[in-house]
Design a protein around this motif. Structure first.
Motif, PDB file in Angstrom:
ATOM      1  N   ILE A  14       0.835  -1.207   0.000  1.00 29.00           N
ATOM      2  CA  ILE A  14       0.000   0.000   0.000  1.00 29.00           C
ATOM      3  C   ILE A  14       0.865   1.250   0.000  1.00 29.00           C
ATOM      4  O   ILE A  14       0.529   2.247  -0.657  1.00 29.00           O
ATOM      5  CB  ILE A  14      -0.988  -0.035   1.177  1.00 29.00           C
ATOM      6  CG1 ILE A  14      -1.977  -1.199   0.950  1.00 29.00           C
ATOM      7  CG2 ILE A  14      -1.728   1.293   1.315  1.00 29.00           C
ATOM      8  CD1 ILE A  14      -2.815  -1.562   2.129  1.00 29.00           C
ATOM      9  N   ALA A  15       2.001   1.201   0.689  1.00 27.95           N
ATOM     10  CA  ALA A  15       2.920   2.340   0.676  1.00 27.95           C
ATOM     11  C   ALA A  15       3.392   2.624  -0.752  1.00 27.95           C
ATOM     12  O   ALA A  15       3.441   3.781  -1.182  1.00 27.95           O
ATOM     13  CB  ALA A  15       4.113   2.079   1.589  1.00 27.95           C
ATOM     14  N   ILE A  16       3.720   1.570  -1.502  1.00 27.58           N
ATOM     15  CA  ILE A  16       4.129   1.740  -2.896  1.00 27.58           C
ATOM     16  C   ILE A  16       2.949   2.205  -3.740  1.00 27.58           C
ATOM     17  O   ILE A  16       3.058   3.144  -4.536  1.00 27.58           O
ATOM     18  CB  ILE A  16       4.708   0.423  -3.461  1.00 27.58           C
ATOM     19  CG1 ILE A  16       5.995   0.045  -2.738  1.00 27.58           C
ATOM     20  CG2 ILE A  16       4.912   0.515  -4.971  1.00 27.58           C
ATOM     21  CD1 ILE A  16       7.128   1.037  -2.902  1.00 27.58           C
ATOM     22  N   ASP A  21       6.646   4.964  -2.252  1.00 29.55           N
ATOM     23  CA  ASP A  21       7.824   4.978  -1.387  1.00 29.55           C
ATOM     24  C   ASP A  21       7.580   4.135  -0.126  1.00 29.55           C
ATOM     25  O   ASP A  21       6.552   4.291   0.531  1.00 29.55           O
ATOM     26  CB  ASP A  21       8.134   6.417  -0.967  1.00 29.55           C
ATOM     27  CG  ASP A  21       9.532   6.578  -0.425  1.00 29.55           C
ATOM     28  OD1 ASP A  21       9.883   5.874   0.539  1.00 29.55           O
ATOM     29  OD2 ASP A  21      10.259   7.427  -0.961  1.00 29.55           O
ATOM     30  N   LEU A  22       8.537   3.285   0.206  1.00 28.48           N
ATOM     31  CA  LEU A  22       8.401   2.432   1.387  1.00 28.48           C
ATOM     32  C   LEU A  22       8.456   3.189   2.704  1.00 28.48           C
ATOM     33  O   LEU A  22       8.051   2.667   3.740  1.00 28.48           O
ATOM     34  CB  LEU A  22       9.470   1.330   1.373  1.00 28.48           C
ATOM     35  CG  LEU A  22       9.246   0.240   0.333  1.00 28.48           C
ATOM     36  CD1 LEU A  22      10.441  -0.704   0.301  1.00 28.48           C
ATOM     37  CD2 LEU A  22       7.966  -0.530   0.621  1.00 28.48           C
ATOM     38  N   TYR A  53       5.902  11.673  -0.429  1.00 30.31           N
ATOM     39  CA  TYR A  53       7.255  11.182  -0.171  1.00 30.31           C
ATOM     40  C   TYR A  53       8.101  11.301  -1.431  1.00 30.31           C
ATOM     41  O   TYR A  53       9.228  11.736  -1.390  1.00 30.31           O
ATOM     42  CB  TYR A  53       7.228   9.714   0.285  1.00 30.31           C
ATOM     43  CG  TYR A  53       6.699   9.544   1.681  1.00 30.31           C
ATOM     44  CD1 TYR A  53       7.542   9.641   2.778  1.00 30.31           C
ATOM     45  CD2 TYR A  53       5.360   9.280   1.916  1.00 30.31           C
ATOM     46  CE1 TYR A  53       7.070   9.484   4.067  1.00 30.31           C
ATOM     47  CE2 TYR A  53       4.877   9.125   3.196  1.00 30.31           C
ATOM     48  CZ  TYR A  53       5.722   9.225   4.267  1.00 30.31           C
ATOM     49  OH  TYR A  53       5.241   9.075   5.529  1.00 30.31           O
ATOM     50  N   ASP A  54       7.545  10.841  -2.545  1.00 32.99           N
ATOM     51  CA  ASP A  54       8.262  10.847  -3.815  1.00 32.99           C
ATOM     52  C   ASP A  54       7.222  11.084  -4.915  1.00 32.99           C
ATOM     53  O   ASP A  54       6.627  10.146  -5.426  1.00 32.99           O
ATOM     54  CB  ASP A  54       8.994   9.523  -4.014  1.00 32.99           C
ATOM     55  CG  ASP A  54       9.833   9.462  -5.270  1.00 32.99           C
ATOM     56  OD1 ASP A  54       9.531  10.186  -6.240  1.00 32.99           O
ATOM     57  OD2 ASP A  54      10.793   8.676  -5.289  1.00 32.99           O
ATOM     58  N   ARG A  55       7.023  12.341  -5.266  1.00 31.12           N
ATOM     59  CA  ARG A  55       5.972  12.705  -6.218  1.00 31.12           C
ATOM     60  C   ARG A  55       6.148  12.001  -7.561  1.00 31.12           C
ATOM     61  O   ARG A  55       5.183  11.543  -8.171  1.00 31.12           O
ATOM     62  CB  ARG A  55       5.924  14.214  -6.415  1.00 31.12           C
ATOM     63  CG  ARG A  55       4.733  14.652  -7.240  1.00 31.12           C
ATOM     64  CD  ARG A  55       4.575  16.156  -7.290  1.00 31.12           C
ATOM     65  NE  ARG A  55       4.541  16.816  -6.004  1.00 31.12           N
ATOM     66  CZ  ARG A  55       3.469  16.884  -5.200  1.00 31.12           C
ATOM     67  NH1 ARG A  55       2.349  16.312  -5.566  1.00 31.12           N
ATOM     68  NH2 ARG A  55       3.535  17.518  -4.049  1.00 31.12           N
ATOM     69  N   TYR A  56       7.384  11.869  -8.038  1.00 37.19           N
ATOM     70  CA  TYR A  56       7.645  11.207  -9.314  1.00 37.19           C
ATOM     71  C   TYR A  56       7.153   9.758  -9.294  1.00 37.19           C
ATOM     72  O   TYR A  56       6.433   9.322 -10.188  1.00 37.19           O
ATOM     73  CB  TYR A  56       9.138  11.264  -9.659  1.00 37.19           C
ATOM     74  CG  TYR A  56       9.481  10.476 -10.893  1.00 37.19           C
ATOM     75  CD1 TYR A  56       9.241  10.995 -12.165  1.00 37.19           C
ATOM     76  CD2 TYR A  56      10.019   9.192 -10.790  1.00 37.19           C
ATOM     77  CE1 TYR A  56       9.535  10.262 -13.301  1.00 37.19           C
ATOM     78  CE2 TYR A  56      10.303   8.452 -11.924  1.00 37.19           C
ATOM     79  CZ  TYR A  56      10.065   8.988 -13.174  1.00 37.19           C
ATOM     80  OH  TYR A  56      10.337   8.254 -14.290  1.00 37.19           O
ATOM     81  N   HIS A  60       4.072   7.861 -11.212  1.00 32.05           N
ATOM     82  CA  HIS A  60       4.368   6.688 -12.037  1.00 32.05           C
ATOM     83  C   HIS A  60       3.469   5.510 -11.648  1.00 32.05           C
ATOM     84  O   HIS A  60       2.889   4.853 -12.509  1.00 32.05           O
ATOM     85  CB  HIS A  60       5.844   6.298 -11.887  1.00 32.05           C
ATOM     86  CG  HIS A  60       6.184   5.007 -12.558  1.00 32.05           C
ATOM     87  ND1 HIS A  60       6.327   4.889 -13.919  1.00 32.05           N
ATOM     88  CD2 HIS A  60       6.381   3.763 -12.046  1.00 32.05           C
ATOM     89  CE1 HIS A  60       6.599   3.637 -14.219  1.00 32.05           C
ATOM     90  NE2 HIS A  60       6.642   2.932 -13.093  1.00 32.05           N
ATOM     91  N   VAL A  61       3.374   5.243 -10.354  1.00 36.50           N
ATOM     92  CA  VAL A  61       2.555   4.138  -9.864  1.00 36.50           C
ATOM     93  C   VAL A  61       1.086   4.352 -10.250  1.00 36.50           C
ATOM     94  O   VAL A  61       0.418   3.445 -10.737  1.00 36.50           O
ATOM     95  CB  VAL A  61       2.719   3.984  -8.333  1.00 36.50           C
ATOM     96  CG1 VAL A  61       1.690   3.045  -7.753  1.00 36.50           C
ATOM     97  CG2 VAL A  61       4.120   3.503  -8.000  1.00 36.50           C
ATOM     98  N   SER A  62       0.606   5.564 -10.063  1.00 32.89           N
ATOM     99  CA  SER A  62      -0.782   5.873 -10.397  1.00 32.89           C
ATOM    100  C   SER A  62      -1.034   5.756 -11.898  1.00 32.89           C
ATOM    101  O   SER A  62      -2.015   5.146 -12.328  1.00 32.89           O
ATOM    102  CB  SER A  62      -1.130   7.274  -9.906  1.00 32.89           C
ATOM    103  OG  SER A  62      -2.452   7.593 -10.243  1.00 32.89           O
ATOM    104  N   ALA A  63      -0.152   6.328 -12.712  1.00 37.66           N
ATOM    105  CA  ALA A  63      -0.326   6.321 -14.166  1.00 37.66           C
ATOM    106  C   ALA A  63      -0.275   4.913 -14.750  1.00 37.66           C
ATOM    107  O   ALA A  63      -0.910   4.638 -15.772  1.00 37.66           O
ATOM    108  CB  ALA A  63       0.744   7.193 -14.817  1.00 37.66           C
TER     109      ALA A  63
END
Length: 92
Positions: A14-16, A21-22, A53-56, A60-63
């Motif tokens: 879920i964090a990813i 980001d972990l 935590y890491d917008r990039y 990426h994960v969402s897209a």
């Protein structure tokens, strides 16, 4: 925001999925009164604070609709859905 836990998801998954980001594992655990190694029940609702935590990686994960579910289940191997490959005892 709230999310619904999917089958075989861990706090790390879920964090990813939500933050890319972990480092978010401890935030999720704290926000929901859980230990970082807690076994999650599918269908449970978790609160996810609006933190970046890491917008990039988050974008990426969402897209790419990445929704990892890596908890050990029944069977001989662990399916790493984030990579769509099976990791089993042959590699241990």
């Amino acid at each position: 925001m709230n999310i619904i836990v999917k089958t075989r998801q861990t706090l790390a998954d879920i964090a990813i999925q939500e933050y890319g980001d972990l480092r978010a594992v401890s935030t999720l655990a704290s926000e929901n009164g859980l230990s970082v190694t807690e076994d999650l029940k599918p269908g449970a609702v978790l609160r996810c604070p609006e933190i970046v935590y890491d917008r990039y990686m988050q974008r990426h994960v969402s897209a790419n609709n990445i929704s990892p579910a890596t908890a050990v289940g029944s069977g001989d191997g662990i399916v790493l859905r984030i990579f769509t490959n099976e990791f089993n005892n042959v590699f241990a």
